[in-house]
Scaffold this motif. Structure first.
Motif, PDB file in Angstrom:
ATOM      1  N   SER A 208       0.843  -1.196   0.000  1.00  0.00           N
ATOM      2  CA  SER A 208       0.000   0.000   0.000  1.00  0.00           C
ATOM      3  C   SER A 208       0.875   1.242   0.000  1.00  0.00           C
ATOM      4  CB  SER A 208      -0.907  -0.007   1.237  1.00  0.00           C
ATOM      5  OG  SER A 208      -0.136  -0.191   2.420  1.00  0.00           O
ATOM      6  N   ASP A 209       0.275   2.396  -0.313  1.00  0.00           N
ATOM      7  CA  ASP A 209       1.041   3.653  -0.360  1.00  0.00           C
ATOM      8  C   ASP A 209       1.083   4.356   0.994  1.00  0.00           C
ATOM      9  OD1 ASP A 209      -1.567   4.534  -0.149  1.00  0.00           O
ATOM     10  OD2 ASP A 209      -1.556   5.689  -2.015  1.00  0.00           O
ATOM     11  N   HIS A 210       0.590   3.679   2.021  1.00  0.00           N
ATOM     12  CA  HIS A 210       0.595   4.243   3.370  1.00  0.00           C
ATOM     13  C   HIS A 210       0.767   3.121   4.387  1.00  0.00           C
ATOM     14  CE1 HIS A 210      -3.560   2.957   2.669  1.00  0.00           C
ATOM     15  NE2 HIS A 210      -3.704   2.866   3.982  1.00  0.00           N
ATOM     16  N   ALA A 211       1.262   3.472   5.550  1.00  0.00           N
ATOM     17  CA  ALA A 211       1.405   2.519   6.654  1.00  0.00           C
ATOM     18  C   ALA A 211       0.392   2.866   7.729  1.00  0.00           C
ATOM     19  CB  ALA A 211       2.819   2.566   7.229  1.00  0.00           C
ATOM     20  N   VAL A 212      -0.186   1.850   8.327  1.00  0.00           N
ATOM     21  CA  VAL A 212      -1.131   2.035   9.434  1.00  0.00           C
ATOM     22  C   VAL A 212      -0.345   2.035  10.748  1.00  0.00           C
ATOM     23  CG1 VAL A 212      -3.019   0.960  10.722  1.00  0.00           C
ATOM     24  CG2 VAL A 212      -3.085   1.046   8.215  1.00  0.00           C
ATOM     25  N   VAL A 213      -0.643   3.002  11.600  1.00  0.00           N
ATOM     26  CA  VAL A 213      -0.048   3.059  12.926  1.00  0.00           C
ATOM     27  C   VAL A 213      -0.962   2.273  13.866  1.00  0.00           C
ATOM     28  CG1 VAL A 213       0.764   4.561  14.785  1.00  0.00           C
ATOM     29  CG2 VAL A 213       0.891   5.353  12.393  1.00  0.00           C
ATOM     30  N   ASP A 214      -0.508   1.079  14.240  1.00  0.00           N
ATOM     31  CA  ASP A 214      -1.311   0.178  15.066  1.00  0.00           C
ATOM     32  C   ASP A 214      -0.770   0.202  16.492  1.00  0.00           C
ATOM     33  OD1 ASP A 214      -2.645  -1.910  16.296  1.00  0.00           O
ATOM     34  OD2 ASP A 214      -2.543  -3.237  14.553  1.00  0.00           O
ATOM     35  N   ARG A 215      -1.350   1.039  17.319  1.00  0.00           N
ATOM     36  CA  ARG A 215      -0.838   1.193  18.688  1.00  0.00           C
ATOM     37  C   ARG A 215      -1.198  -0.003  19.568  1.00  0.00           C
ATOM     38  NH1 ARG A 215       1.497   5.963  18.471  1.00  0.00           N
ATOM     39  NH2 ARG A 215       0.655   7.498  17.007  1.00  0.00           N
ATOM     40  N   HIS A 216      -2.246  -0.719  19.219  1.00  0.00           N
ATOM     41  CA  HIS A 216      -2.606  -1.914  19.978  1.00  0.00           C
ATOM     42  C   HIS A 216      -1.512  -2.981  19.877  1.00  0.00           C
ATOM     43  CE1 HIS A 216      -4.880  -5.232  21.667  1.00  0.00           C
ATOM     44  NE2 HIS A 216      -4.715  -5.904  20.541  1.00  0.00           N
ATOM     45  N   MET A 217      -0.982  -3.185  18.654  1.00  0.00           N
ATOM     46  CA  MET A 217       0.075  -4.164  18.434  1.00  0.00           C
ATOM     47  C   MET A 217       1.469  -3.550  18.502  1.00  0.00           C
ATOM     48  SD  MET A 217      -1.352  -7.133  18.079  1.00  0.00           S
ATOM     49  CE  MET A 217      -0.015  -8.096  17.377  1.00  0.00           C
ATOM     50  N   ASN A 218       1.538  -2.216  18.696  1.00  0.00           N
ATOM     51  CA  ASN A 218       2.804  -1.489  18.729  1.00  0.00           C
ATOM     52  C   ASN A 218       3.609  -1.733  17.456  1.00  0.00           C
ATOM     53  OD1 ASN A 218       4.759   0.272  19.821  1.00  0.00           O
ATOM     54  ND2 ASN A 218       5.936  -1.431  20.637  1.00  0.00           N
ATOM     55  N   THR A 219       2.949  -1.537  16.316  1.00  0.00           N
ATOM     56  CA  THR A 219       3.607  -1.728  15.023  1.00  0.00           C
ATOM     57  C   THR A 219       3.148  -0.668  14.033  1.00  0.00           C
ATOM     58  OG1 THR A 219       1.854  -3.211  14.195  1.00  0.00           O
ATOM     59  CG2 THR A 219       3.749  -4.244  15.277  1.00  0.00           C
ATOM     60  N   LEU A 220       3.941  -0.529  12.985  1.00  0.00           N
ATOM     61  CA  LEU A 220       3.538   0.130  11.749  1.00  0.00           C
ATOM     62  C   LEU A 220       3.371  -0.996  10.734  1.00  0.00           C
ATOM     63  CD1 LEU A 220       6.377   2.791  11.737  1.00  0.00           C
ATOM     64  CD2 LEU A 220       3.968   3.389  11.966  1.00  0.00           C
ATOM     65  N   HIS A 221       2.289  -1.017   9.998  1.00  0.00           N
ATOM     66  CA  HIS A 221       2.199  -2.076   9.001  1.00  0.00           C
ATOM     67  C   HIS A 221       1.689  -1.560   7.664  1.00  0.00           C
ATOM     68  CE1 HIS A 221      -2.188  -2.503   9.702  1.00  0.00           C
ATOM     69  NE2 HIS A 221      -1.941  -2.641  10.996  1.00  0.00           N
ATOM     70  N   VAL A 222       2.147  -2.245   6.625  1.00  0.00           N
ATOM     71  CA  VAL A 222       1.727  -1.933   5.260  1.00  0.00           C
ATOM     72  C   VAL A 222       0.968  -3.138   4.711  1.00  0.00           C
ATOM     73  CG1 VAL A 222       3.556  -0.278   4.725  1.00  0.00           C
ATOM     74  CG2 VAL A 222       3.983  -2.710   4.360  1.00  0.00           C
ATOM     75  N   PHE A 223      -0.066  -2.861   3.947  1.00  0.00           N
ATOM     76  CA  PHE A 223      -0.756  -3.952   3.256  1.00  0.00           C
ATOM     77  C   PHE A 223       0.192  -4.485   2.190  1.00  0.00           C
ATOM     78  CE2 PHE A 223      -3.279  -5.856  -0.050  1.00  0.00           C
ATOM     79  CZ  PHE A 223      -4.214  -6.599   0.665  1.00  0.00           C
ATOM     80  N   THR A 224       0.287  -5.801   2.114  1.00  0.00           N
ATOM     81  CA  THR A 224       1.214  -6.445   1.198  1.00  0.00           C
ATOM     82  C   THR A 224       0.483  -7.482   0.367  1.00  0.00           C
ATOM     83  OG1 THR A 224       2.916  -6.199   2.911  1.00  0.00           O
ATOM     84  CG2 THR A 224       3.440  -7.617   1.042  1.00  0.00           C
ATOM     85  N   GLY A 225       0.659  -7.431  -0.939  1.00  0.00           N
ATOM     86  CA  GLY A 225       0.027  -8.391  -1.836  1.00  0.00           C
ATOM     87  C   GLY A 225       1.045  -9.078  -2.726  1.00  0.00           C
ATOM     88  N   LEU A 226       0.740 -10.303  -3.117  1.00  0.00           N
ATOM     89  CA  LEU A 226       1.611 -11.059  -4.011  1.00  0.00           C
ATOM     90  C   LEU A 226       0.744 -11.907  -4.927  1.00  0.00           C
ATOM     91  CD1 LEU A 226       4.410 -12.153  -4.899  1.00  0.00           C
ATOM     92  CD2 LEU A 226       4.182 -13.873  -3.086  1.00  0.00           C
ATOM     93  N   GLU A 227       0.788 -11.597  -6.217  1.00  0.00           N
ATOM     94  CA  GLU A 227       0.076 -12.406  -7.198  1.00  0.00           C
ATOM     95  C   GLU A 227       0.964 -13.583  -7.575  1.00  0.00           C
ATOM     96  OE1 GLU A 227      -2.079  -9.856 -10.259  1.00  0.00           O
ATOM     97  OE2 GLU A 227      -0.914  -8.346  -9.169  1.00  0.00           O
ATOM     98  N   ILE A 228       0.455 -14.793  -7.384  1.00  0.00           N
ATOM     99  CA  ILE A 228       1.270 -15.987  -7.586  1.00  0.00           C
ATOM    100  C   ILE A 228       1.780 -16.056  -9.020  1.00  0.00           C
ATOM    101  CG2 ILE A 228       1.328 -18.498  -7.422  1.00  0.00           C
ATOM    102  CD1 ILE A 228       0.949 -16.940  -4.741  1.00  0.00           C
ATOM    103  N   GLY A 229       0.958 -15.651  -9.964  1.00  0.00           N
ATOM    104  CA  GLY A 229       1.366 -15.704 -11.369  1.00  0.00           C
ATOM    105  C   GLY A 229       2.485 -14.744 -11.716  1.00  0.00           C
ATOM    106  N   ALA A 230       2.742 -13.761 -10.842  1.00  0.00           N
ATOM    107  CA  ALA A 230       3.776 -12.762 -11.111  1.00  0.00           C
ATOM    108  C   ALA A 230       5.119 -13.107 -10.480  1.00  0.00           C
ATOM    109  CB  ALA A 230       3.310 -11.391 -10.615  1.00  0.00           C
TER     110      ALA A 230
END
Length: 244
Positions: A208-230
């Motif tokens: 994703s073009d942005h990171a979520v600030v997840d204070r519950h898990m104490n992390t920054l996370h980005v949505f990540t995708g992987l197309e198997i065919g690619a």
């Protein structure tokens, strides 16, 4: 035992019962350093993979969970959909897996653990005709400063195709693609990149073009995708060599 893979001292298998699930939750609690047992409403609907060290009496050293969807029409039911607007993925026609809660025991640093985990995932993907993997890839902590080169690299090399790009949904986000103007220092970027995300990227994954600030898990996370065919053919060959 539903064995997915056995390589050297490690074996990967599917969780079979509540005892297995509780073991995974205990490892997650330890690895994520949470005050309470790491469990949620997604655990009962997911398939859980356990990686065990056969030379340490089957000690659980890694785990992750998988939520299988028939196509993108189900993506709104995923864990990630709590944090990202995934409406662009609703048109995806193939089977999908959301991979989540990936963790390795903090006392184990053997890189073969990650290889076996990915080999197990590859075996499961092939057996179940999966066409896309996705999930949230986490950076430890919620401060962005030490990850700026990593985020700059994600912006310049690894953003999602526009047709699949997640939109902002969470109230607290770091819009790194819009805010960062720096060119990444590649060495610093890779040092700060989480190992799981690094593996996704090597296979052609995107974020994703942005990171979520997840204070519950104490992390920054980005949505990540992987197309198997690619996935590049050479990378597929290596993964299937481990999976085989």
């Amino acid at each position: 035992m539903a064995l997915l893979l056995g390589k050297g001292r490690y074996r990967a298998r599917l969780a079979q019962d509540e005892q297995d699930l509780r073991a995974a939750q205990r490892l997650r609690t330890l690895a994520f350093a949470t005050d309470q047992t790491d469990s949620d409403a997604f655990d009962p609907i997911c398939t859980h993979v356990l990686v065990e060290d056969t030379r340490s009496d089957g000690r659980l050293v890694c785990c992750f969970r998988m939520f299988t969807m028939e196509n993108g029409a189900e993506v709104g039911r995923s864990y990630s959909a709590q944090f990202y607007d995934l409406s662009a993925l609703e048109d995806f026609q193939g089977r999908m897996i959301e991979m989540g809660r990936f963790c390795i025991h903090p006392d184990w640093t053997d890189p073969d653990i990650l290889r076996v985990a990915w080999g197990a995932m590859t075996a499961y993907v092939d057996q179940n005709n999966i066409e896309m993997l996705f999930g949230c890839s986490s950076f430890a902590g919620t401060e962005t400063d030490k990850y700026l080169d990593a985020f700059a690299m994600l912006k310049h090399r690894h953003l999602a195709p526009k047709r699949w790009l997640p939109r902002v949904k969470a109230p607290d986000v770091f819009r790194f693609a819009a805010r960062l103007r720096r060119r990444p220092d590649s060495k610093k970027a890779m040092l700060r990149m989480p190992p799981l995300l690094r593996t996704y990227l090597m296979m052609g994954g995107w974020v994703s073009d942005h990171a979520v600030v997840d204070r519950h898990m104490n992390t920054l996370h980005v949505f990540t995708g992987l197309e198997i065919g690619a996935i590049p053919p050479e990378r597929k060959r290596l993964l299937r060599a481990v999976a085989g």
